[in-house]
Design a protein around this motif. Structure first.
Motif, PDB file in Angstrom:
ATOM      1  N   TRP A   1      47.396   5.517   1.036  1.00  0.00           N
ATOM      2  CA  TRP A   1      48.864   4.770   1.956  1.00  0.00           C
ATOM      3  C   TRP A   1      49.492   4.203   1.548  1.00  0.00           C
ATOM      4  O   TRP A   1      50.973   4.810   0.926  1.00  0.00           O
ATOM      5  N   VAL A   2      49.270   3.899   0.481  1.00  0.00           N
ATOM      6  CA  VAL A   2      50.715   2.863  -0.958  1.00  0.00           C
ATOM      7  C   VAL A   2      51.716   3.479  -1.384  1.00  0.00           C
ATOM      8  O   VAL A   2      53.366   3.866  -1.524  1.00  0.00           O
ATOM      9  N   GLU A   3      51.261   5.210  -1.552  1.00  0.00           N
ATOM     10  CA  GLU A   3      52.263   6.087  -2.212  1.00  0.00           C
ATOM     11  C   GLU A   3      52.695   7.036  -0.948  1.00  0.00           C
ATOM     12  O   GLU A   3      54.253   7.177  -1.349  1.00  0.00           O
ATOM     13  N   ALA A   4      52.150   7.168  -0.042  1.00  0.00           N
ATOM     14  CA  ALA A   4      53.301   7.339   0.641  1.00  0.00           C
ATOM     15  C   ALA A   4      53.956   7.137   1.665  1.00  0.00           C
ATOM     16  O   ALA A   4      55.177   7.188   1.574  1.00  0.00           O
ATOM     17  N   ARG A   5      53.980   5.465   1.732  1.00  0.00           N
ATOM     18  CA  ARG A   5      54.887   4.387   2.189  1.00  0.00           C
ATOM     19  C   ARG A   5      55.570   4.091   0.820  1.00  0.00           C
ATOM     20  O   ARG A   5      57.009   4.111   1.475  1.00  0.00           O
ATOM     21  N   ARG A   6      55.890   4.114  -0.243  1.00  0.00           N
ATOM     22  CA  ARG A   6      56.244   4.529  -1.194  1.00  0.00           C
ATOM     23  C   ARG A   6      57.653   5.041  -1.119  1.00  0.00           C
ATOM     24  O   ARG A   6      59.197   4.880  -1.450  1.00  0.00           O
ATOM     25  N   HIS A   7      57.447   6.054  -0.141  1.00  0.00           N
ATOM     26  CA  HIS A   7      58.324   7.287   0.564  1.00  0.00           C
ATOM     27  C   HIS A   7      58.991   7.629   1.104  1.00  0.00           C
ATOM     28  O   HIS A   7      60.287   8.021   1.793  1.00  0.00           O
ATOM     29  N   TRP A   8      58.092   7.187   2.217  1.00  0.00           N
ATOM     30  CA  TRP A   8      58.245   7.266   3.467  1.00  0.00           C
ATOM     31  C   TRP A   8      58.158   5.934   4.025  1.00  0.00           C
ATOM     32  O   TRP A   8      57.317   5.256   4.278  1.00  0.00           O
ATOM     33  N   PRO A   9      59.288   6.001   5.043  1.00  0.00           N
ATOM     34  CA  PRO A   9      59.445   4.939   6.637  1.00  0.00           C
ATOM     35  C   PRO A   9      58.280   4.679   6.965  1.00  0.00           C
ATOM     36  O   PRO A   9      57.568   5.887   7.488  1.00  0.00           O
ATOM     37  N   GLU A  10      57.463   3.336   8.023  1.00  0.00           N
ATOM     38  CA  GLU A  10      56.557   3.863   8.127  1.00  0.00           C
ATOM     39  C   GLU A  10      56.793   4.502   9.933  1.00  0.00           C
ATOM     40  O   GLU A  10      55.428   5.348  10.216  1.00  0.00           O
ATOM     41  N   HIS A  11      58.456   4.317  10.639  1.00  0.00           N
ATOM     42  CA  HIS A  11      57.368   5.457  11.491  1.00  0.00           C
ATOM     43  C   HIS A  11      57.549   6.821  11.189  1.00  0.00           C
ATOM     44  O   HIS A  11      56.880   7.480  12.286  1.00  0.00           O
ATOM     45  N   VAL A  12      57.943   7.089  10.294  1.00  0.00           N
ATOM     46  CA  VAL A  12      57.830   9.151  10.619  1.00  0.00           C
ATOM     47  C   VAL A  12      55.757   9.124  10.070  1.00  0.00           C
ATOM     48  O   VAL A  12      55.330  10.418  10.141  1.00  0.00           O
TER      49      VAL A  12
END
Lengths: 293, 194
Positions: B144-155
């Motif tokens: 999750w942290v890695e995904a959030r590092r690159h993408w906004p939450e709504h995406v």
């Protein structure tokens, strides 16, 4: 004490239903009757049967509780009458009591082939002597051989024996004649005379065409009918809810789904609203000009 | 097969209703011809068509995220779930929207992910999809942290709904053995992606 006086008060109090279904019924946009297919199996195997019913048919029956729930909810929604058909409903041993209970909600017409009233069984039928119940029995010809060719051996004799006894028991009887010919044919006059002689008045003698669906379609009998030709009475069966009592037909052992509204039957508001929405979405048509009923 | 008949009649575990047998409450879905096997199967319970197709259209269709990311979610999830019908259908869609054959093979798990996706951000997103659709139980924080590092939450919220809706379709199509249309298979054959 009369039958009417003994009835629950709810029978004589008009439904106070409101809402889109009640309004559509009150305005005549939606037919007031809800049909219920109690079961699909039958002791006969008529040549034009819409549902290919026979003693070998899969039962696919509703429970008494479901039928009562349909009756209660139909009244609450604003429908004004009920019909019970099959198959042969009276093959279900609990059916008379259930119909009696349903009649506490709304008037009921019970369709039967009239062959199950021999001997003591007539006493069971006598409980249906109720002002809110009518039995509709099929009789297709004044000629026994012709009638029995379509409906099975001894059908004529059974019916003409049962009807006067039912009438004498106080049961209101209607006769339904299904014909491949013109509905006003003088060839039907002897049958009309016979029906009168059985104690059934003309207004309780329904003459209707064979509808080319189910087994009748396989044998190329009857009139072709599109949805708009079929009265849009909400019809409930074990297989779902349908547009019209000619909806849940069967051919080659397979249910016709073209007039299926919903698989959900209860709450009744689900199929009722689907029916109303579908009616309003269809183009204007012949509106039952074929005399289908 | 007669004119206008679907290509797949009689090949599944459930009846696929053609226009002649379609319920009166489902006719709108047949107005422009064969609606495809998902609709033809769902039509047996016509009251499910509206809500189901509405949800699927919202979840899989154009939204706030790009169609490229949506197809990542759909094709990767379908591959992880082993749904041949959906893999075929969305390989075809992926070609339509411009994914390369190499990207498609990587999403289908046929080549290493790095071969198709040099971008760290896209790999992080696919990692989130893999954690949702390719495993059960809790998802590790680092994914999750890695995904959030690159993408906004709504995406991530939107694509998680896409993954969920795709998993529903995967099991629906696989369970009922919905068949791929001949023309889709022909196209994939021609592209070397069958």
């Amino acid at each position: 004490m009369t039958m009417v006086a003994s009835r629950p008060a709810a029978v004589t109090v008009p439904s106070a239903a409101s809402g889109p279904i009640a309004e559509a019924v009150a305005s005549g946009e939606l037919p007031g009757r809800v049909w219920i297919y109690s079961n699909y199996h039958c002791n006969l195997a008529c040549s034009y049967c819409l549902t290919e019913s026979s003693p070998r048919s899969e039962r696919r029956q509703l429970t008494a509780e479901q039928m009562l729930a349909v009756a209660e909810q139909a009244r609450s929604l604003g429908f004004t009458a009920l019909g019970v058909t099959g198959g042969e409903p009276l093959l279900l041993p609990w059916l008379p009591e259930t119909v009696l209970a349903m009649a506490h909600q709304l008037p009921v017409v019970l369709l039967t082939n009239g062959t199950l009233f021999a001997g003591d069984r007539i006493k069971r039928a006598a409980m249906l002597a109720d002002p809110n119940i009518a039995l509709q029995i099929s009789l297709d010809s004044h000629l026994p051989d012709l009638n029995d060719m379509a409906r099975g051996p001894d059908n004529f004799a059974n019916v003409v024996s049962a009807v006067p006894r039912l009438v004498a028991s106080g049961v209101r009887v209607r006769i339904a004649t299904t014909t491949a010919g013109p509905l006003d044919s003088p060839l039907l006059d002897p049958l009309r005379d016979l029906v009168r002689s059985l104690g059934v008045c003309d207004e309780d003698h329904v003459i209707r065409p064979i509808v080319r669906r189910g087994r009748a379609d396989e044998r190329e009998l009857g009139v072709l009918a599109a949805a708009r030709d079929i009265p849009s009475e909400l019809t409930i069966a074990a297989d779902g809810a349908f547009w019209g009592s000619f909806g849940p037909t069967v051919r080659s052992g397979r249910l016709d789904t073209d007039l299926l509204l919903t698989r959900t039957i209860l709450p009744l508001s689900v199929p009722a609203n689907a029916l109303l929405a579908t009616m309003r979405g269809l183009p204007e048509g012949a509106d039952a000009s074929l005399g289908i009923r | 097969m007669g004119p206008g008949q679907p290509e797949y009649v009689g090949m599944t575990r459930v009846q696929l209703l053609d226009a002649g047998r379609a319920p009166i409450t489902a006719q709108q879905y047949y107005a422009e011809g064969d609606p495809g096997p998902i609709v033809a199967a769902l039509a047996s319970v016509p009251e499910l068509l509206g809500p189901t197709l509405g949800f699927v259209a919202a979840a899989l269709g154009r939204g706030s995220t790009s169609v490229r990311l949506k197809e990542f979610a759909i094709l990767r999830t379908s591959a992880l779930q082993g749904c041949q019908f959906c893999i075929h259908a969305h390989t075809s869609v992926s070609l339509d929207i411009g994914l390369s054959p190499e990207e498609i093979r990587a999403l289908r798990g046929e080549v290493p992910l790095e071969d198709g996706f040099p971008s760290e951000s896209e790999r992080a997103l696919i990692g989130w999809i893999d954690a949702l659709a390719g495993a059960t139980g809790p998802i590790p924080d680092d994914v999750w942290v890695e995904a959030r590092r690159h993408w906004p939450e709504h995406v991530l919220v939107e694509l998680t709904v896409t993954v969920g809706a795709t998993m529903f379709l995967n099991r629906f199509a696989t369970g009922f053995e919905l068949p791929t249309a001949d023309h889709v298979m022909a196209r994939l054959d021609a592209a070397g992606l069958a």
